[in-house]
Design a protein around this motif. Sequence first.
Motif, short mmCIF file in Angstrom:
data_model
loop_
_atom_site.label_atom_id
_atom_site.label_comp_id
_atom_site.label_asym_id
_atom_site.label_seq_id
_atom_site.Cartn_x
_atom_site.Cartn_y
_atom_site.Cartn_z
N GLY A 42 3.66 2.94 7.06
CA GLY A 42 3.19 3.52 8.31
C GLY A 42 4.34 3.78 9.27
O GLY A 42 4.69 4.92 9.56
N THR A 43 4.98 2.72 9.72
CA THR A 43 6.03 2.82 10.74
C THR A 43 7.15 3.77 10.29
O THR A 43 7.64 4.59 11.06
CB THR A 43 6.60 1.42 11.04
N ALA B 64 2.59 -5.56 9.63
CA ALA B 64 2.33 -4.12 9.73
C ALA B 64 2.31 -3.63 11.17
O ALA B 64 2.02 -4.39 12.10
CB ALA B 64 0.99 -3.80 9.07
N GLY B 65 2.57 -2.34 11.33
CA GLY B 65 2.45 -1.70 12.63
C GLY B 65 1.07 -1.13 12.83
O GLY B 65 0.31 -0.96 11.88
N SER C 245 8.93 -3.66 10.17
CA SER C 245 9.81 -2.83 9.35
C SER C 245 10.68 -1.90 10.20
O SER C 245 11.59 -1.26 9.67
CB SER C 245 8.98 -1.99 8.37
N TRP D 243 2.42 1.55 0.82
CA TRP D 243 1.82 2.35 1.88
C TRP D 243 2.68 2.09 3.11
O TRP D 243 2.77 0.96 3.58
CB TRP D 243 0.40 1.82 2.07
N GLY E 276 2.64 -2.95 4.96
CA GLY E 276 3.12 -3.90 5.97
C GLY E 276 4.51 -4.40 5.67
O GLY E 276 4.72 -5.13 4.70
N GLY E 277 5.48 -3.96 6.46
CA GLY E 277 6.84 -4.47 6.33
C GLY E 277 7.69 -3.72 5.33
O GLY E 277 8.83 -4.12 5.07
N PHE F 157 -10.83 1.57 6.77
CA PHE F 157 -10.09 0.49 7.43
C PHE F 157 -10.98 -0.05 8.54
O PHE F 157 -11.79 0.66 9.11
CB PHE F 157 -8.80 1.11 8.01
N GLN G 73 -3.05 -5.14 3.49
CA GLN G 73 -2.21 -4.97 4.69
C GLN G 73 -1.75 -6.32 5.23
O GLN G 73 -2.56 -7.14 5.64
CB GLN G 73 -2.99 -4.23 5.79
C1 LIG Z 1 0.77 4.45 14.77
C2 LIG Z 1 -0.01 3.88 13.64
C3 LIG Z 1 -1.32 4.33 13.43
C4 LIG Z 1 -2.09 3.83 12.39
N1 LIG Z 1 -3.37 4.31 12.20
C5 LIG Z 1 -4.07 3.92 11.11
C6 LIG Z 1 -5.33 4.51 10.81
O1 LIG Z 1 -5.83 5.36 11.54
N2 LIG Z 1 -5.98 4.10 9.69
C7 LIG Z 1 -5.45 3.16 8.84
O2 LIG Z 1 -6.04 2.85 7.82
N3 LIG Z 1 -4.27 2.56 9.14
C8 LIG Z 1 -3.57 2.93 10.22
N4 LIG Z 1 -2.36 2.34 10.49
C9 LIG Z 1 -1.89 1.18 9.70
C10 LIG Z 1 -1.16 1.67 8.47
O3 LIG Z 1 -2.09 2.29 7.63
C11 LIG Z 1 -0.49 0.55 7.69
O4 LIG Z 1 -1.36 -0.51 7.39
C12 LIG Z 1 0.74 -0.02 8.37
O5 LIG Z 1 1.42 0.97 9.11
C13 LIG Z 1 1.67 -0.62 7.33
O6 LIG Z 1 2.71 -1.34 7.92
P1 LIG Z 1 4.13 -0.69 8.32
O7 LIG Z 1 3.86 -0.07 9.66
O8 LIG Z 1 5.05 -1.86 8.37
O9 LIG Z 1 4.49 0.32 7.30
C14 LIG Z 1 -1.55 2.83 11.53
C15 LIG Z 1 -0.23 2.38 11.74
C16 LIG Z 1 0.53 2.89 12.77
C17 LIG Z 1 1.94 2.38 12.96
#
Ligand SMILES: Cc1cc2nc3c(=O)[nH]c(=O)nc-3n(C[C@H](O)[C@H](O)[C@H](O)COP(=O)(O)O)c2cc1C
Length: 254
Positions: free
Chosen positions: A113-114, A61-62, A219, A111, A91-92, A15, A57
């Motif tokens: 994250g949040t 996204a968060g 999200s 995928w 994302g979302g 990333f 992404q």
């Molecule tokens: C607290 C946090 C830390 C993250 N750290 C990384 C990371 O180290 N590497 C990475 O590829 N994505 C990271 N991401 C992004 C997520 O991989 C992903 O793209 C994102 O959370 C997707 O959107 P969502 O939050 O709506 O699910 C992080 C997201 C959050 C919320």
Amino acid sequence: MQVSLEEGVPVFSFFWGDPAGYREPAHDAGAVVMHTVSSAQEARRTVEAGTDVVVAQGWEAGGHVWGEVATFALVPRVVGAVSPTPVVAAGGIADGRGLAAALALGAAGVWLGTRFIASEETPFAPMYKDRIAAAAETDTVYSSLFDLGWPDAPHRTLRNSTIDRWEAAGRPSSGSRPGEGETVATGRHGAPIRRYEEALPDAETSGDLEALALYAGQSCGLISSVEPAGEIVRRLVAEAVQTLDECARLVESN
Ligand SMILES: Cc1cc2nc3c(=O)[nH]c(=O)nc-3n(C[C@H](O)[C@H](O)[C@H](O)COP(=O)(O)O)c2cc1C
């Protein structure tokens, strides 16, 4: 990366930049290489260079957010650019409806994250998880505000007192923002965390946790409780199956 290769890690996910130079050692060790992108052009380039799985992404996204295109517009473009290479939508997405929608857009998977930040297993501060569970979809801010330690890297966080103060001051640039340089919390082993630092509150952070970077995506509006990760996955799949069934019935009835 060397340690991960020695330990036989089966997947490397890159990333924020070009993974050239890292792809080959991963492949030599038999690992799968993933790369997060934010445009069709970037996706095409990374697949031509040897990436096995593309993560698309979207802007909602968060955490740190690489591009500015929203998931719904991005995923079909990326799928069209690199098919048959698998694309994972990010994302979302926080529930089975999002999973079903991503599959409809051509993604091979999703995928989240949040959603998983607000799970019981993550090592983050309970206050941070609870804030995500209480937040609405309108409660996040896309900015480059939390830049100490990681400059010029846009990110999405929950609105908090640090953002409110900065906006009330007329959004001054880095170096002249309110409270610049002050310690707001302490992390592991008592290490100070300054206002505007990129650090997020984990279970060992103490102090004014609310003022730190509370990374979360839009999200968060779909998340209403902190749950075990296994429960989240089970419900995600059951909801997606139900949603796809309902869509199929819609087609049959016409
Ligand atoms: C607290 C946090 C830390 C993250 N750290 C990384 C990371 O180290 N590497 C990475 O590829 N994505 C990271 N991401 C992004 C997520 O991989 C992903 O793209 C994102 O959370 C997707 O959107 P969502 O939050 O709506 O699910 C992080 C997201 C959050 C919320």
